[in-house]
Design an enzyme around this catalytic site. Structure first.
Site, PDB file in Angstrom:
ATOM      1  N   LYS A 106       0.855  -1.193   0.000  1.00  0.00           N
ATOM      2  CA  LYS A 106       0.000   0.000   0.000  1.00  0.00           C
ATOM      3  C   LYS A 106       0.883   1.232   0.000  1.00  0.00           C
ATOM      4  O   LYS A 106       2.031   1.180   0.450  1.00  0.00           O
ATOM      5  CB  LYS A 106      -0.877   0.007   1.260  1.00  0.00           C
ATOM      6  CG  LYS A 106      -2.122   0.859   1.123  1.00  0.00           C
ATOM      7  CD  LYS A 106      -3.209   0.110   0.373  1.00  0.00           C
ATOM      8  CE  LYS A 106      -4.471   0.906   0.215  1.00  0.00           C
ATOM      9  NZ  LYS A 106      -5.552   0.071  -0.319  1.00  0.00           N
TER      10      LYS A 106
HETATM   11  P1  NAD Z   1     -13.573   7.580  -3.162  1.00  0.00           P
HETATM   12  O1  NAD Z   1     -12.590   8.655  -2.852  1.00  0.00           O
HETATM   13  O2  NAD Z   1     -14.040   7.385  -4.561  1.00  0.00           O
HETATM   14  O3  NAD Z   1     -14.903   7.773  -2.275  1.00  0.00           O
HETATM   15  C1  NAD Z   1     -14.896   7.969  -0.905  1.00  0.00           C
HETATM   16  C2  NAD Z   1     -16.274   8.450  -0.503  1.00  0.00           C
HETATM   17  O4  NAD Z   1     -16.318   8.593   0.899  1.00  0.00           O
HETATM   18  C3  NAD Z   1     -16.634   9.818  -1.101  1.00  0.00           C
HETATM   19  O5  NAD Z   1     -18.014   9.861  -1.409  1.00  0.00           O
HETATM   20  C4  NAD Z   1     -16.341  10.760   0.057  1.00  0.00           C
HETATM   21  O6  NAD Z   1     -17.070  11.985  -0.017  1.00  0.00           O
HETATM   22  C5  NAD Z   1     -16.790   9.888   1.218  1.00  0.00           C
HETATM   23  N1  NAD Z   1     -16.240  10.326   2.483  1.00  0.00           N
HETATM   24  C6  NAD Z   1     -15.005  10.781   2.754  1.00  0.00           C
HETATM   25  N2  NAD Z   1     -14.925  11.163   4.040  1.00  0.00           N
HETATM   26  C7  NAD Z   1     -16.140  10.930   4.561  1.00  0.00           C
HETATM   27  C8  NAD Z   1     -16.695  11.144   5.841  1.00  0.00           C
HETATM   28  N3  NAD Z   1     -15.966  11.693   6.811  1.00  0.00           N
HETATM   29  N4  NAD Z   1     -17.978  10.747   6.048  1.00  0.00           N
HETATM   30  C9  NAD Z   1     -18.726  10.200   5.055  1.00  0.00           C
HETATM   31  N5  NAD Z   1     -18.258  10.010   3.823  1.00  0.00           N
HETATM   32  C10 NAD Z   1     -16.979  10.376   3.595  1.00  0.00           C
HETATM   33  O7  NAD Z   1     -12.928   6.253  -2.554  1.00  0.00           O
HETATM   34  P2  NAD Z   1     -13.271   4.752  -2.941  1.00  0.00           P
HETATM   35  O8  NAD Z   1     -12.306   4.313  -3.966  1.00  0.00           O
HETATM   36  O9  NAD Z   1     -14.726   4.623  -3.179  1.00  0.00           O
HETATM   37  O10 NAD Z   1     -12.861   4.002  -1.585  1.00  0.00           O
HETATM   38  C11 NAD Z   1     -13.749   3.910  -0.484  1.00  0.00           C
HETATM   39  C12 NAD Z   1     -13.250   2.848   0.488  1.00  0.00           C
HETATM   40  O11 NAD Z   1     -13.175   1.599  -0.205  1.00  0.00           O
HETATM   41  C13 NAD Z   1     -11.853   3.081   1.056  1.00  0.00           C
HETATM   42  O12 NAD Z   1     -11.811   2.584   2.367  1.00  0.00           O
HETATM   43  C14 NAD Z   1     -10.964   2.244   0.156  1.00  0.00           C
HETATM   44  O13 NAD Z   1      -9.753   1.875   0.778  1.00  0.00           O
HETATM   45  C15 NAD Z   1     -11.862   1.068  -0.085  1.00  0.00           C
HETATM   46  N6  NAD Z   1     -11.542   0.311  -1.307  1.00  0.00           N
HETATM   47  C16 NAD Z   1     -11.560   0.900  -2.520  1.00  0.00           C
HETATM   48  C17 NAD Z   1     -11.291   0.129  -3.643  1.00  0.00           C
HETATM   49  C18 NAD Z   1     -11.375   0.709  -5.031  1.00  0.00           C
HETATM   50  O14 NAD Z   1     -11.252  -0.067  -5.991  1.00  0.00           O
HETATM   51  N7  NAD Z   1     -11.615   1.993  -5.206  1.00  0.00           N
HETATM   52  C19 NAD Z   1     -10.961  -1.226  -3.503  1.00  0.00           C
HETATM   53  C20 NAD Z   1     -10.959  -1.792  -2.243  1.00  0.00           C
HETATM   54  C21 NAD Z   1     -11.246  -1.019  -1.142  1.00  0.00           C
END
Ligand code: NAD
Length: 413
Positions: A106
């Site tokens: 990571k």
């Molecule tokens: P992203 O940046 O696209 O979206 C994050 C979302 O969370 C946004 O809508 C943001 O406004 C919201 N957010 C941020 N802070 C917040 C808060 N304090 N309260 C409520 N909402 C809040 O990110 P993502 O890629 O969708 O990732 C989201 C989660 O999924 C993370 O934990 C990431 O590690 C995990 N994840 C993502 C992927 C991927 O392929 N993108 C894969 C595995 C795990």
């Protein structure tokens, strides 16, 4: 949002409990806990106004017993070494759980990217990639997007790497389709979350048709999960993002909410639902609560307030270990992150395979392969869960740790 969590301790706690369940011996246990390599770099940035700001960047390579290190890069003002370490080790278990030939890594930069212009973001991304260049490679370590990083940033990474080493699309995944990205990658994590929710409904005897779903974090993962779940017949009754939440007891019009969010990168002012806080959102009575934002949002101070039947952990590490125990005592099932959100890294693996083959699969082929892997992993975890009479989280960790330990032993040291 959540309380400040000791990510490393939370991860080690889960690891130790699962290692106890399979009777892992102490020397292998120590080795599997310790990251293989940790790189901390300075990322200097010349801002558009000519001033120079320095940011801290990280790449942690946790374990590569099963294949090259694999894991996303996060741009967030709360990123620190402990968090990156914990997320790197989660990747080791996640890739092992869905049985793809990768280890775990990571990376991240402690920065609020929303305070940067597009050109500053590009300069910062390129500079970071140059800084970690000595330890990455298409068969060594393959980064991908995570919170606040996207296909465009992966394109800059690929280009920067290409300037030094020649055109190498397989060096990152989650790229734009035109640059060798995989069809289906953008939606893959959310699709995996929806598949996991469907399988959980079957396992715990809930009807998916009309099931009430609440999603915290309507970003890439949360919005696609909502889209696919509404296509499966679920009713999405609460959503939120960093600006706050919205509640709609009759169910949102998800396709239009999705389109609005895709265009505006927020659900704010979408014209649907009534405003609520992120904290209130977690307490909505529902069948499935899907935390899809950041870690540590379900903690011992708010776990008692939850009124869902099942927590589907789309984010990484959304439930702290004390909250996990409280939920267990309340009879709320928790489907763990390393299973739920593994769809993203699975299709990242497909992207890398396509890049190495210099060939592109069609979207149906990608989705069919994703479905098979997710269902297989869910079934494996469920059967260990029943056999060992343990939680889904412990079952997932034991399957994963067992696989990594076997590869570690086979390789020798
Ligand atoms: P992203 O940046 O696209 O979206 C994050 C979302 O969370 C946004 O809508 C943001 O406004 C919201 N957010 C941020 N802070 C917040 C808060 N304090 N309260 C409520 N909402 C809040 O990110 P993502 O890629 O969708 O990732 C989201 C989660 O999924 C993370 O934990 C990431 O590690 C995990 N994840 C993502 C992927 C991927 O392929 N993108 C894969 C595995 C795990």
């Amino acid at each position: 949002m959540g309380i400040k969590v000791n990510n490393r301790k939370a991860g080690e706690d889960q690891f130790d409990r699962a290692a106890n369940l399979i009777g892992l011996n102490d020397d292998i246990r120590d080795s599997l806990k310790m990251p293989d390599r940790e790189l901390m770099v300075e990322v200097p940035l010349r801002k558009d106004d000519g001033t120079i700001h320095s940011f801290r960047g990280y790449r942690v390579q946790h374990n590569n017993s099963r294949g090259p290190f694999k894991g996303g890069i996060r741009f967030h003002h709360e990123v620190d070494l402990d968090e990156v370490r914990a997320l790197a080790s989660l990747m080791t278990w996640k890739t092992a759980l869905v049985d793809i030939p990768y280890g775990g890594g990571k990376g991240g930069i402690t920065v609020n990217p929303h305070e940067l212009s597009e050109r500053e973001l590009e300069r910062l991304s390129r500079r970071f990639f140059r800084a970690i260049d000595p330890i990455i490679g298409v068969n060594i370590d393959i980064p991908a997007p995570d919170v606040n990083t996207n296909a465009q940033i992966m394109a800059w990474f690929m280009d920067e790497y290409g300037l030094l080493h020649g055109h190498t699309p397989g060096i990152v995944t989650g790229k734009p389709i035109d640059l060798g990205g995989s069809l289906g990658r953008e939606a893959a994590t959310g699709k995996g979350v929806a598949i996991t929710t469907r399988e959980s409904a079957n396992r715990y005897g809930l009807d998916l048709e009309g099931a009430a779903v609440v999603i915290q974090g309507f970003g890439n993962v949360g919005s696609y999960a909502g889209k696919f779940l509404s296509e499966m017949g679920c009713k999405v009754i609460g959503v939120s993002d960093v600006h706050g939440g919205l509640r709609e007891p009759d169910g949102f019009d998800v396709p239009s909410l999705f389109d609005y969010n895709y265009k505006n990168r927020t659900i704010k002012d979408c014209g649907q639902g009534t405003p609520i806080t992120n904290e209130e959102l977690l307490g909505i009575e529902c069948d499935f609560l899907i935390p899809a934002a950041l870690g540590g949002v379900i903690h011992k101070m708010n776990a008692e307030e939850l009124k869902c039947k099942i927590v589907i952990e789309a984010a990484n590490g959304p439930t702290t270990p004390p909250a996990d125990e409280l939920l267990h005592n309340k009879g709320i099932h928790v489907v763990p992150d390393i299973l739920t959100n593994a769809g993203g890294v699975t299709v990242s693996y497909f992207e890398w395979v396509q890049n190495l083959q210099q060939f592109q699969w069609d979207e149906d082929e990608v989705n069919e392969k994703l479905e098979k892997r997710m269902v297989r992993a869910f079934k494996e975890v469920s059967s260990v869960c029943d056999e060992k009479k343990t939680s889904m989280r412990m079952a997932a960790f034991t399957v994963a740790i067992d696989r990594v330990a076997q590869s570690f032993e086979l390789r020798g040291i």
